[in-house]
Design a protein around this motif. Structure first.
Motif, mmCIF file in Angstrom:
data_model
loop_
_atom_site.group_PDB
_atom_site.id
_atom_site.type_symbol
_atom_site.label_atom_id
_atom_site.label_comp_id
_atom_site.label_asym_id
_atom_site.label_seq_id
_atom_site.Cartn_x
_atom_site.Cartn_y
_atom_site.Cartn_z
ATOM 1 N N THR A 26 -30.753 -42.982 -77.224
ATOM 2 C CA THR A 26 -31.312 -44.258 -77.625
ATOM 3 C C THR A 26 -30.370 -45.373 -76.917
ATOM 4 N N ALA A 27 -29.002 -44.986 -76.447
ATOM 5 C CA ALA A 27 -28.128 -46.048 -75.951
ATOM 6 C C ALA A 27 -28.822 -46.772 -74.869
ATOM 7 N N THR A 28 -28.510 -48.080 -74.794
ATOM 8 C CA THR A 28 -28.859 -48.803 -73.602
ATOM 9 C C THR A 28 -27.716 -49.714 -73.163
ATOM 10 N N GLY A 29 -28.025 -50.345 -72.157
ATOM 11 C CA GLY A 29 -27.032 -51.426 -71.653
ATOM 12 C C GLY A 29 -25.581 -51.052 -71.520
ATOM 13 N N ASP A 30 -24.581 -51.804 -71.872
ATOM 14 C CA ASP A 30 -23.258 -51.326 -71.612
ATOM 15 C C ASP A 30 -22.936 -50.024 -72.359
ATOM 16 N N GLY A 151 -35.254 -46.340 -51.895
ATOM 17 C CA GLY A 151 -34.799 -45.551 -53.129
ATOM 18 C C GLY A 151 -33.783 -44.939 -53.226
ATOM 19 N N ASP A 152 -33.190 -44.283 -52.307
ATOM 20 C CA ASP A 152 -32.125 -43.528 -51.936
ATOM 21 C C ASP A 152 -30.923 -44.385 -52.175
ATOM 22 N N SER A 153 -31.013 -45.676 -51.362
ATOM 23 C CA SER A 153 -30.185 -46.716 -51.218
ATOM 24 C C SER A 153 -29.560 -47.291 -52.859
ATOM 25 N N ALA A 154 -30.814 -47.544 -53.491
ATOM 26 C CA ALA A 154 -30.734 -48.094 -54.922
ATOM 27 C C ALA A 154 -29.888 -47.316 -55.715
ATOM 28 N N ARG A 155 -30.431 -45.952 -55.636
ATOM 29 C CA ARG A 155 -29.558 -45.018 -56.605
ATOM 30 C C ARG A 155 -28.297 -44.619 -56.442
ATOM 31 N N ASP A 156 -28.005 -44.846 -55.089
ATOM 32 C CA ASP A 156 -26.495 -44.776 -54.673
ATOM 33 C C ASP A 156 -25.760 -46.046 -55.156
ATOM 34 N N ILE A 157 -26.423 -47.116 -55.197
ATOM 35 C CA ILE A 157 -25.699 -48.252 -55.447
ATOM 36 C C ILE A 157 -25.628 -48.283 -57.327
ATOM 37 N N PHE A 158 -26.543 -47.902 -57.808
ATOM 38 C CA PHE A 158 -26.374 -47.538 -59.245
ATOM 39 C C PHE A 158 -25.331 -46.616 -59.627
ATOM 40 N N TYR A 159 -25.061 -45.600 -58.996
ATOM 41 C CA TYR A 159 -24.151 -44.743 -59.271
ATOM 42 C C TYR A 159 -22.776 -45.013 -58.921
ATOM 43 N N CYS A 160 -22.589 -46.018 -58.076
ATOM 44 C CA CYS A 160 -21.197 -46.751 -57.750
ATOM 45 C C CYS A 160 -20.723 -47.249 -58.774
ATOM 46 N N VAL A 161 -21.742 -47.973 -59.775
ATOM 47 C CA VAL A 161 -21.142 -48.906 -60.938
ATOM 48 C C VAL A 161 -20.800 -47.843 -62.044
ATOM 49 N N LEU A 185 -30.283 -57.251 -57.509
ATOM 50 C CA LEU A 185 -30.286 -56.119 -58.507
ATOM 51 C C LEU A 185 -31.851 -55.999 -58.945
ATOM 52 N N SER A 186 -32.746 -57.032 -58.933
ATOM 53 C CA SER A 186 -34.050 -56.867 -59.043
ATOM 54 C C SER A 186 -34.799 -56.188 -57.721
ATOM 55 N N ASP A 187 -34.327 -56.364 -56.720
ATOM 56 C CA ASP A 187 -34.817 -55.575 -55.439
ATOM 57 C C ASP A 187 -34.575 -54.336 -55.570
ATOM 58 N N LEU A 188 -33.317 -53.717 -56.193
ATOM 59 C CA LEU A 188 -32.841 -52.488 -56.337
ATOM 60 C C LEU A 188 -33.694 -51.762 -57.121
ATOM 61 N N ILE A 189 -33.880 -52.426 -58.480
ATOM 62 C CA ILE A 189 -34.712 -51.907 -59.431
ATOM 63 C C ILE A 189 -36.189 -51.525 -58.793
ATOM 64 N N LYS A 190 -36.566 -52.710 -58.244
ATOM 65 C CA LYS A 190 -38.009 -52.510 -57.497
ATOM 66 C C LYS A 190 -38.052 -51.096 -56.709
ATOM 67 N N TRP A 191 -37.199 -51.182 -55.872
ATOM 68 C CA TRP A 191 -37.218 -49.799 -54.771
ATOM 69 C C TRP A 191 -37.115 -48.660 -55.739
ATOM 70 N N HIS A 192 -36.150 -48.433 -56.891
ATOM 71 C CA HIS A 192 -35.998 -47.346 -57.479
ATOM 72 C C HIS A 192 -37.315 -46.710 -58.157
ATOM 73 N N PRO A 222 -33.734 -40.949 -63.934
ATOM 74 C CA PRO A 222 -34.202 -42.346 -63.412
ATOM 75 C C PRO A 222 -34.486 -43.243 -64.538
ATOM 76 N N GLU A 223 -35.044 -43.047 -65.758
ATOM 77 C CA GLU A 223 -35.041 -43.771 -67.018
ATOM 78 C C GLU A 223 -34.011 -44.761 -67.264
ATOM 79 N N TYR A 224 -32.878 -44.117 -66.855
ATOM 80 C CA TYR A 224 -31.444 -44.701 -67.297
ATOM 81 C C TYR A 224 -31.229 -46.105 -66.581
ATOM 82 N N VAL A 225 -31.835 -46.310 -65.478
ATOM 83 C CA VAL A 225 -31.833 -47.396 -64.608
ATOM 84 C C VAL A 225 -32.321 -48.876 -65.741
ATOM 85 N N CYS A 226 -33.327 -48.710 -66.110
ATOM 86 C CA CYS A 226 -34.046 -49.746 -66.803
ATOM 87 C C CYS A 226 -33.226 -49.824 -68.324
#
Length: 250
Positions: A26-30, A151-161, A185-192, A222-226
Motif C-alpha cells: 500500500t505504500a506510495t510516494g517517498d 521503455g528500457d531507458s525510462a526504467r533504467d532512469i527510475f532505477y537510478c533514483v 518525468l512525464s515523458d519517462l512515465i509515458k514511455w514506461h 512496473p506498477e511501482y512507477v505510478c
C-alpha cells in the motif's frame, strides 16, 4: 534474434516472486521509494565496476545483455549485434555530468552503445521528439534508434533514483547540472506505460542480480512507477489514471 535467450534458461536466480516480500503493498510516494532504496542497498552485494563492463564481456555487458551468441553484445538504442567490445562505448543512461558518476559502477545503469552513435545524445534529458545533445533527446527521434528503447531507458532512469538518494527526477526538458536531476518525468512515465517490459529486460535483470545481487524493481513491478511519481503533477497524474499495471499481480 537479440531476444533469443530467456531469463529462465540463462540465469539461476528466479526469486522475483520473493525478492519484494518486505515491500508494502500500500505504500506510495517517498515511503515506497525509501523502502525500495533500503531493499536495494541490502541486496546489492557489490557493483561490477565501470571499467570492467567494457573490458570483459563475459563479466560485464555480455552476461546482462542477451546478444545472439558467445561474445556478442546487443547495443543500446539501435539493437545491433556487435562482436565483442570493439567499437563500443559505455553510455551513461543517467549522464555523468548530471550525477551519473554516482551509479556508473552499477551494471543496471551504463549500457553498451556503438561509438559512432554514443555522442549523439550528449547529456540531454530524455524528451519525446527531441534530438539535441543538450536540449532534450529521444532514441526514437534518431536515425538509428528503436522506439522500444524508450521503455528500457525510462526504467533504467527510475532505477537510478532507487540506487542513489542524491538523484531525483523533474518534469522539465532541462535543469541545472548541479541538481543531479533527470527528466522529462512525464515523458519517462509515458514511455514506461507505452513500451512494456521486454524479454531482453527480463534477461538483463536476472543477469544483473547474478552479478550484483540486486534487481531493477521497475522491471519486476512496473506498477511501482505510478505509485511513486504518479502524483508529481497534473501531467503525471493524468498519465497514471490509465496505468495498465495498476492492480495487476506481476
Amino acid at each position: 534474434t537479440a531476444e533469443a535467450a530467456t531469463s529462465s534458461n540463462r540465469y539461476p536466480n528466479h526469486d522475483a516472486d520473493t525478492y519484494y516480500l518486505g515491500i508494502s503493498t500500500t505504500a506510495t510516494g517517498d515511503e515506497l521509494l525509501s523502502q525500495l532504496r533500503s531493499l536495494n542497498s541490502s541486496r546489492r552485494k557489490e557493483t561490477v565496476g565501470y571499467k570492467a563492463m567494457l573490458n570483459d564481456p563475459e563479466n560485464g555487458f555480455y552476461v546482462t545483455d542477451p546478444g545472439t551468441g558467445s561474445g556478442t553484445i546487443t547495443t543500446f538504442y539501435s539493437g545491433k549485434n556487435n562482436n565483442g567490445t570493439s567499437g563500443l562505448n559505455r553510455e551513461h543512461v543517467w549522464p555523468d555530468s548530471r550525477g551519473g558518476n554516482l551509479v556508473e559502477a552499477d551494471i543496471h545503469m551504463p549500457r553498451p552503445t556503438l561509438t559512432s552513435e554514443n555522442g549523439n545524445r550528449g547529456n540531454s534529458f530524455y524528451v519525446e521528439g527531441k534530438c539535441s545533445s543538450s536540449g532534450g533527446w529521444d532514441p526514437a527521434a534518431t536515425s538509428f534508434g528503436q522506439e522500444s528503447y524508450r521503455g528500457d531507458s525510462a526504467r533504467d532512469i527510475f532505477y537510478c533514483v532507487v540506487a542513489n538518494n542524491q538523484l531525483s527526477l523533474v518534469d522539465k526538458e532541462n535543469d541545472n547540472q548541479n541538481n543531479k536531476t533527470m527528466g522529462k518525468l512525464s515523458d519517462l512515465i509515458k514511455w514506461h506505460l507505452n513500451y512494456p517490459i521486454s524479454e531482453r529486460e527480463n534477461v538483463r535483470n536476472e543477469g544483473a542480480e547474478s552479478l550484483q545481487g540486486n534487481r531493477n524493481p521497475f522491471v519486476d513491478h512496473p506498477e511501482y512507477v505510478c505509485r511513486i511519481w504518479g502524483k508529481y503533477n497534473a501531467a503525471t497524474e493524468a498519465l497514471c489514471k490509465n496505468d495498465p499495471y495498476a492492480g495487476v499481480t506481476p
